[in-house]
Design a protein around this motif. Structure first.
Motif, short mmCIF file in Angstrom:
data_model
loop_
_atom_site.label_atom_id
_atom_site.label_comp_id
_atom_site.label_asym_id
_atom_site.label_seq_id
_atom_site.Cartn_x
_atom_site.Cartn_y
_atom_site.Cartn_z
N MET A 9 0.93 -1.30 -0.16
CA MET A 9 0.21 0.09 -0.04
C MET A 9 0.92 1.45 -0.04
O MET A 9 1.82 1.45 0.73
N ALA A 10 0.74 2.08 -0.90
CA ALA A 10 1.39 3.42 -0.80
C ALA A 10 1.16 4.24 0.09
O ALA A 10 0.11 4.41 0.72
N ALA A 11 2.23 4.92 0.71
CA ALA A 11 2.32 5.77 1.76
C ALA A 11 1.46 7.10 1.45
O ALA A 11 1.32 7.58 0.22
N PRO A 12 0.59 7.50 2.48
CA PRO A 12 -0.48 8.73 2.05
C PRO A 12 0.26 9.93 1.66
O PRO A 12 1.48 10.21 2.45
N GLU A 13 0.30 10.81 0.88
CA GLU A 13 0.79 11.94 0.53
C GLU A 13 0.09 13.18 1.50
O GLU A 13 -1.09 13.36 1.47
N VAL A 14 0.95 13.91 2.17
CA VAL A 14 0.86 14.97 2.99
C VAL A 14 1.53 16.04 2.76
O VAL A 14 2.55 16.05 2.41
N VAL A 15 0.76 17.09 2.71
CA VAL A 15 1.62 18.38 2.57
C VAL A 15 1.56 19.20 3.89
O VAL A 15 0.48 19.34 4.54
N VAL A 16 2.62 19.60 4.59
CA VAL A 16 2.62 20.61 5.39
C VAL A 16 3.11 22.04 4.87
O VAL A 16 3.80 22.27 3.99
N LEU A 17 1.80 22.77 5.11
CA LEU A 17 1.67 24.14 4.85
C LEU A 17 2.79 24.85 4.87
O LEU A 17 3.29 25.43 6.29
N ASP A 18 3.37 25.59 3.77
CA ASP A 18 4.69 26.32 4.15
C ASP A 18 4.38 27.97 3.50
O ASP A 18 4.19 28.17 2.63
N TYR A 19 3.91 28.45 5.12
CA TYR A 19 3.65 29.93 4.73
C TYR A 19 4.28 30.65 5.82
O TYR A 19 4.08 31.92 5.98
N GLY A 20 5.49 30.26 6.12
CA GLY A 20 6.36 31.05 6.96
C GLY A 20 6.70 31.05 8.17
O GLY A 20 7.35 31.56 9.04
N SER A 21 5.67 29.86 8.84
CA SER A 21 5.55 29.37 10.13
C SER A 21 7.08 28.62 10.55
O SER A 21 7.63 27.93 9.69
N GLY A 22 7.42 29.15 11.76
CA GLY A 22 8.78 28.51 11.97
C GLY A 22 8.72 27.17 12.73
O GLY A 22 7.38 26.56 12.72
N ASN A 23 9.64 26.30 12.75
CA ASN A 23 9.72 25.15 13.47
C ASN A 23 8.77 24.15 12.71
O ASN A 23 8.29 23.31 13.42
N VAL A 24 8.78 23.96 11.57
CA VAL A 24 7.96 23.22 10.62
C VAL A 24 8.70 21.81 10.17
O VAL A 24 8.14 20.82 10.02
N HIS A 25 9.90 21.84 10.34
CA HIS A 25 10.89 20.60 9.72
C HIS A 25 10.64 19.59 10.64
O HIS A 25 10.74 18.45 10.43
N SER A 26 10.56 19.65 12.22
CA SER A 26 10.20 18.69 12.96
C SER A 26 8.84 17.98 12.68
O SER A 26 8.90 16.77 12.78
N ALA A 27 8.04 18.65 12.32
CA ALA A 27 6.51 18.05 12.05
C ALA A 27 6.78 17.35 10.67
O ALA A 27 6.04 16.25 10.72
N VAL A 28 7.49 17.95 9.80
CA VAL A 28 7.75 17.27 8.41
C VAL A 28 8.52 15.74 8.89
O VAL A 28 8.05 14.47 8.31
N ARG A 29 9.47 15.79 9.57
CA ARG A 29 10.12 14.29 9.98
C ARG A 29 9.20 13.60 10.66
O ARG A 29 9.10 12.30 10.62
N ALA A 30 8.58 14.05 11.78
CA ALA A 30 7.45 13.21 12.57
C ALA A 30 6.60 12.35 11.38
O ALA A 30 6.25 11.50 11.70
N LEU A 31 5.88 13.21 10.61
CA LEU A 31 5.09 12.81 9.75
C LEU A 31 5.64 11.48 8.68
O LEU A 31 4.99 10.74 8.60
N GLU A 32 6.93 11.70 8.35
CA GLU A 32 7.49 10.96 7.62
C GLU A 32 7.64 9.84 8.60
O GLU A 32 7.61 8.22 8.10
N ARG A 33 8.07 9.75 9.82
CA ARG A 33 8.41 8.54 10.43
C ARG A 33 6.87 8.05 10.92
O ARG A 33 6.87 6.65 10.96
N ALA A 34 5.74 8.75 10.61
CA ALA A 34 4.55 8.11 10.82
C ALA A 34 4.05 7.29 9.57
O ALA A 34 3.05 6.72 9.70
#
Length: 212
Positions: free
Chosen positions: A1-26
């Protein structure tokens, strides 16, 4: 089963890369972008947020994100708000006595936590999820990591149409009860940071991604 595609919205909010990494681990395939097609068509959209309510709303409006988020919700496509990304889904925020308009997906006002509480509310805290929660399945008794001084402290949205289910509201307490998370059809949000909440936060993200 393919991994679901998730977008983390890039609008200038700080500290988003930890969310990206966590979602990838999920288990998700994650991109950090503001590309309209990607935002609208991904299996899931995550709206992060740190800082002031009004500043986050202004940054979202600057890239037309409220319209994108609204289109996804109207189309039944999942959205997850985190921290201030949770707060802006309510009607308004009041910081330092100055009101700012939110997205109004839910009624309610983001206001300061009680004066006798230590603020910011920073650190681990328990939550009280309702029966049948998808986000908190298997982690109902765990602690999650909060960093905030403002919160929604009342819930007044009741569904009166029999065919529609009531939103599932999770509460926490710091000086007063406040809303820690909401699950409402395709729209979910958490006041805490699942990406900073260790194994419990990882399981919450996994619960969300596997439901996409």
């Amino acid at each position: 089963m393919a991994a679901p595609e998730v977008v983390v919205l890039d609008y200038g909010s700080g500290n988003v890369h930890s969310a990206v990494r966590a979602l990838e681990r999920a288990g998700a395939s994650v991109s950090l972008t503001r590309d309209t097609d990607a935002v609208l068509n991904a299996h899931g959209l995550v709206v992060p947020g740190v800082g002031a309510f009004a500043a986050v709303m202004d940054a979202l409006k600057a890239i037309d994100a409220p319209r994108w988020i609204g289109r996804r919700i109207a189309g039944g496509r999942p959205v997850l708000g985190i921290c201030v990304g949770h707060q802006i889904l309510f009607e308004r925020g009041v910081e330092h006595g100055i009101p700012a308009e939110g997205m109004g997906e839910w009624p309610g006002e983001v206001t300061a936590l009680p004066e006798d509480a230590v603020v910011p509310h920073m650190g681990w805290n328990t939550v009280r999820p309702p029966e049948g929660s998808v986000l908190f399945e298997g982690i109902e008794d765990e602690r999650f990591y909060f960093v905030h001084s403002y919160a929604v402290q009342n819930w007044s949205f009741d569904v009166t149409i029999p065919e529609m289910s009531q939103p599932k509201v999770t509460w926490s307490h710091h000086g007063a009860d406040f809303i820690a998370a909401v699950e409402n059809g395709p729209l979910s949000a958490a006041q805490f940071h699942p990406e900073k909440s260790g194994d419990a936060g990882m399981q919450l993200l996994r619960n969300w991604t596997t439901s996409l």
